[in-house]
Design an enzyme around this catalytic site. Structure first.
Site, short mmCIF file in Angstrom:
data_model
loop_
_atom_site.label_atom_id
_atom_site.label_comp_id
_atom_site.label_asym_id
_atom_site.label_seq_id
_atom_site.Cartn_x
_atom_site.Cartn_y
_atom_site.Cartn_z
N LYS A 2 -7.13 1.80 10.06
CA LYS A 2 -8.49 2.25 10.28
C LYS A 2 -9.24 2.31 8.96
O LYS A 2 -8.59 2.46 7.95
CB LYS A 2 -8.53 3.63 10.96
CG LYS A 2 -7.58 4.69 10.41
CD LYS A 2 -7.51 5.05 8.97
CE LYS A 2 -8.72 5.62 8.33
NZ LYS A 2 -8.48 5.99 6.91
N ILE A 6 0.36 3.82 1.85
CA ILE A 6 0.58 4.25 3.22
C ILE A 6 1.69 3.42 3.89
O ILE A 6 2.34 3.89 4.83
CB ILE A 6 -0.73 4.21 4.05
CG1 ILE A 6 -0.61 5.06 5.31
CG2 ILE A 6 -1.16 2.81 4.37
CD1 ILE A 6 -0.36 6.52 5.05
N ARG A 19 4.52 2.75 2.67
CA ARG A 19 5.82 3.42 2.43
C ARG A 19 6.09 4.40 3.57
O ARG A 19 7.17 4.45 4.14
CB ARG A 19 5.81 4.18 1.11
CG ARG A 19 5.81 3.30 -0.09
CD ARG A 19 5.88 4.11 -1.38
NE ARG A 19 6.14 3.20 -2.49
CZ ARG A 19 5.21 2.43 -3.05
NH1 ARG A 19 3.96 2.47 -2.64
NH2 ARG A 19 5.53 1.60 -4.03
N ALA A 41 0.82 -1.22 0.00
CA ALA A 41 0.00 0.00 0.00
C ALA A 41 0.85 1.26 0.00
O ALA A 41 1.98 1.26 0.50
CB ALA A 41 -0.89 -0.01 1.25
N LEU A 73 -4.48 -2.99 4.10
CA LEU A 73 -5.24 -3.47 2.94
C LEU A 73 -6.51 -2.63 2.80
O LEU A 73 -6.87 -1.88 3.72
CB LEU A 73 -5.62 -4.94 3.16
CG LEU A 73 -4.43 -5.92 3.18
CD1 LEU A 73 -4.89 -7.31 3.62
CD2 LEU A 73 -3.75 -5.98 1.81
N SER A 104 2.87 -9.39 -0.98
CA SER A 104 1.96 -8.83 -1.98
C SER A 104 1.23 -9.98 -2.66
O SER A 104 1.67 -11.14 -2.59
CB SER A 104 2.78 -8.05 -3.02
OG SER A 104 1.97 -7.68 -4.11
N TYR A 137 0.15 -13.21 0.99
CA TYR A 137 -0.07 -12.85 2.40
C TYR A 137 0.03 -14.12 3.27
O TYR A 137 0.57 -14.09 4.38
CB TYR A 137 -1.45 -12.20 2.60
CG TYR A 137 -1.74 -11.01 1.70
CD1 TYR A 137 -0.73 -10.20 1.19
CD2 TYR A 137 -3.06 -10.68 1.38
CE1 TYR A 137 -1.01 -9.12 0.38
CE2 TYR A 137 -3.36 -9.58 0.57
CZ TYR A 137 -2.33 -8.81 0.07
OH TYR A 137 -2.61 -7.74 -0.73
N HIS A 165 -9.80 -5.97 5.91
CA HIS A 165 -9.18 -5.91 7.24
C HIS A 165 -9.59 -7.09 8.12
O HIS A 165 -8.76 -7.67 8.82
CB HIS A 165 -9.56 -4.60 7.95
CG HIS A 165 -8.95 -3.38 7.33
ND1 HIS A 165 -9.16 -2.11 7.82
CD2 HIS A 165 -8.12 -3.23 6.26
CE1 HIS A 165 -8.49 -1.23 7.08
NE2 HIS A 165 -7.87 -1.89 6.13
N1 LIG Z 1 -3.11 5.91 9.04
C1 LIG Z 1 -3.05 6.65 7.96
O1 LIG Z 1 -2.48 7.73 7.95
C2 LIG Z 1 -3.67 6.14 6.69
C3 LIG Z 1 -3.47 6.87 5.54
C4 LIG Z 1 -3.95 6.35 4.35
C5 LIG Z 1 -4.63 5.14 4.37
N2 LIG Z 1 -4.87 4.48 5.50
C6 LIG Z 1 -5.60 3.18 5.50
O2 LIG Z 1 -4.68 2.23 4.96
C7 LIG Z 1 -5.36 1.32 4.11
C8 LIG Z 1 -4.70 1.36 2.73
O3 LIG Z 1 -4.80 2.64 2.15
P1 LIG Z 1 -3.85 3.05 0.90
O4 LIG Z 1 -4.37 4.31 0.33
O5 LIG Z 1 -2.44 3.02 1.30
O6 LIG Z 1 -4.19 1.87 -0.11
P2 LIG Z 1 -3.54 1.44 -1.50
O7 LIG Z 1 -2.33 2.24 -1.80
O8 LIG Z 1 -4.61 1.37 -2.51
O9 LIG Z 1 -3.01 -0.04 -1.15
C9 LIG Z 1 -3.82 -1.09 -0.77
C10 LIG Z 1 -3.01 -2.38 -0.97
O10 LIG Z 1 -3.85 -3.48 -0.69
C11 LIG Z 1 -3.53 -4.57 -1.55
N3 LIG Z 1 -4.78 -5.07 -2.14
C12 LIG Z 1 -5.27 -6.30 -1.95
N4 LIG Z 1 -6.42 -6.46 -2.60
C13 LIG Z 1 -6.67 -5.30 -3.24
C14 LIG Z 1 -7.71 -4.85 -4.10
N5 LIG Z 1 -8.75 -5.65 -4.42
N6 LIG Z 1 -7.64 -3.61 -4.58
C15 LIG Z 1 -6.63 -2.78 -4.25
N7 LIG Z 1 -5.61 -3.15 -3.43
C16 LIG Z 1 -5.63 -4.41 -2.93
C17 LIG Z 1 -2.56 -4.06 -2.60
O11 LIG Z 1 -1.30 -4.63 -2.31
P3 LIG Z 1 -0.71 -5.88 -3.17
O12 LIG Z 1 -1.29 -5.77 -4.55
O13 LIG Z 1 0.74 -5.65 -3.11
O14 LIG Z 1 -1.12 -7.12 -2.49
C18 LIG Z 1 -2.51 -2.55 -2.39
O15 LIG Z 1 -1.21 -2.03 -2.56
C19 LIG Z 1 -6.83 1.73 4.15
O16 LIG Z 1 -7.50 0.94 5.12
C20 LIG Z 1 -6.81 3.18 4.60
O17 LIG Z 1 -7.98 3.54 5.33
C21 LIG Z 1 -4.39 4.97 6.67
#
Ligand SMILES: NC(=O)c1ccc[n+]([C@@H]2O[C@H](COP(=O)([O-])OP(=O)(O)OC[C@H]3O[C@@H](n4cnc5c(N)ncnc54)[C@H](OP(=O)(O)O)[C@@H]3O)[C@@H](O)[C@H]2O)c1
Length: 341
Positions: free
Chosen positions: A98, A16, A18, A14, A75, A37, A59, A80
């Site tokens: 979250k 986030i 990074r 994801a 994810l 991944s 995973y 989750h």
């Molecule tokens: N705490 C914070 O500051 C913060 C900030 C942003 C987001 N978040 C949370 O973190 C989570 C991820 O957010 P993000 O924006 O980083 O997500 P993202 O970049 O879209 O990444 C999600 C990851 O999940 C995996 N994945 C598995 N099935 C998938 C599907 N069907 N579609 C898309 N991705 C899938 C992928 O990894 P692989 O393909 O490598 O398996 C993908 O890289 C969310 O729950 C979000 O609410 C938290």
């Protein structure tokens, strides 16, 4: 006694994740050792890019590895629950992004699995580990604003990248689940009780998720709160907590910075003649503070965890579900008073 750092594996490459890896890098108590991944090449590339030693082609393979103590799960929201339960079954502690899940039923199942397998499971809210939040709680505890009567909390920003998991209803996207989980969590933290009823209005995207949403939250104690969230505003994240004897205004950033300093504005007194005190606290990277607190939770017990408790996380999910239902139906939604957990 020197204890080895808690070894964390990440499920998914994801965006986030990074920021998470770079945030926790300075830690001596936690270390990110692996990433998995759905695609082996993507896992390898991510590991190389961010400097993680090991990568896994699935995973499942990461969860089966004995040299990983805990997982960070960033994810899509809809995944989750499944992967937190599978991680618990594999004996891994879980720091889950979250919102904890897509429904309150899922949240309860997740905590049940964690209890059954003797692991810790928590919902990741980095702002909860920041001094700013600890100071806010301390001031409220000390009665700085008297009895809290009303809370307003908001988080919004603009989504500019497509496709985005946040716009996909099948992945439990939407402004409420993504941004709105923050103000709802803050309201639950301050209220210290489960809401009793919610009423909400939303505007929707073409994909069918809420783009901008405003909700009223009622509590049995008489406290009233308003939360708002959006994918279509300039970035903002702030709260106003009004009590019988004063008012607190604060931001609740995950990672305060010089551009967004960790300030609290406290006005003690009822009238316009009362003066406002600005309190500045120290800040650190939220992922670092949160993950080190997670390590203390795992190794030393719950007293070291300032983040959301299982009860809070379940209440947050009950509230998010009720708000979404109210926004879809246009009717108030009551929230069950007693826990089934
Ligand atoms: N705490 C914070 O500051 C913060 C900030 C942003 C987001 N978040 C949370 O973190 C989570 C991820 O957010 P993000 O924006 O980083 O997500 P993202 O970049 O879209 O990444 C999600 C990851 O999940 C995996 N994945 C598995 N099935 C998938 C599907 N069907 N579609 C898309 N991705 C899938 C992928 O990894 P692989 O393909 O490598 O398996 C993908 O890289 C969310 O729950 C979000 O609410 C938290």
């Amino acid at each position: 006694m020197i204890t080895a750092a808690l070894r964390i594996g990440i499920l998914g490459t994801a965006n986030i994740a990074r920021a998470f890896v770079s945030g926790v890098r300075p830690s001596s108590t936690v270390t990110v050792t692996a990433v998995a991944s759905r695609d082996a090449t993507r896992a390898e590339g991510f590991a190389r890019e961010v400097g993680i030693a090991r990568s896994f082609e699935s995973y499942e393979a990461l969860l089966a590895d004995r040299e990983i103590d805990a997982v960070y799960i960033p994810l899509p929201n809809s995944m989750h629950a499944e992967w937190s339960v599978r991680a618990a079954e594999a004996g891994k502690h879980v720091l889950c992004e979250k919102p904890l899940s897509a429904t309150a039923t899922e949240a309860r199942t997740m905590f049940e699995a964690a209890r059954k397998h003797g692991v810790c499971l928590v919902e990741a809210y980095p702002y909860r580990a920041q001094q700013q939040t600890l100071k806010l709680r301390e001031l409220l505890e000390a009665g700085a604003v008297g009895r809290v009567q009303m809370i307003q909390a908001s988080f919004g920003f603009t989504i500019s990248n497509h496709p985005n998991i946040r716009l996909n209803p099948a992945l439990a996207g939407g402004a409420l689940m993504d941004a709105g989980s923050y103000p709802v969590s803050l309201v639950r933290m301050v209220a210290k009780e489960r809401p009793s009823r919610v009423t909400a209005v939303a505007h929707w995207t073409d994909t069918g998720v809420d783009r901008t949403l405003v909700a009223t939250i009622e509590f049995a104690s008489g406290l009233l709160a308003q939360v708002s969230c959006s994918f279509a505003t300039a970035v903002h994240r702030q709260a106003l907590i009004a009590g019988s004897e004063g008012v607190l205004q604060t931001t609740f950033f995950n990672h305060p910075s010089p551009a967004t300093p960790p300030l609290l504005h406290l006005r003690r007194g009822k009238g316009w003649d009362s003066t406002t005190e600005t309190i500045e606290v120290t800040a650190t990277n939220g992922f670092l503070a949160e993950t080190e607190a997670f390590e203390r939770l795992v190794r030393q017990g719950p007293v070291y965890w300032t983040g959301a408790s299982p009860e809070e996380s379940i209440d947050i999910m009950l509230t998010l579900e009720a708000i979404l239902h109210s926004a879809r139906t246009g009717k108030p939604v009551d929230i069950e008073a007693t826990a089934a957990d």
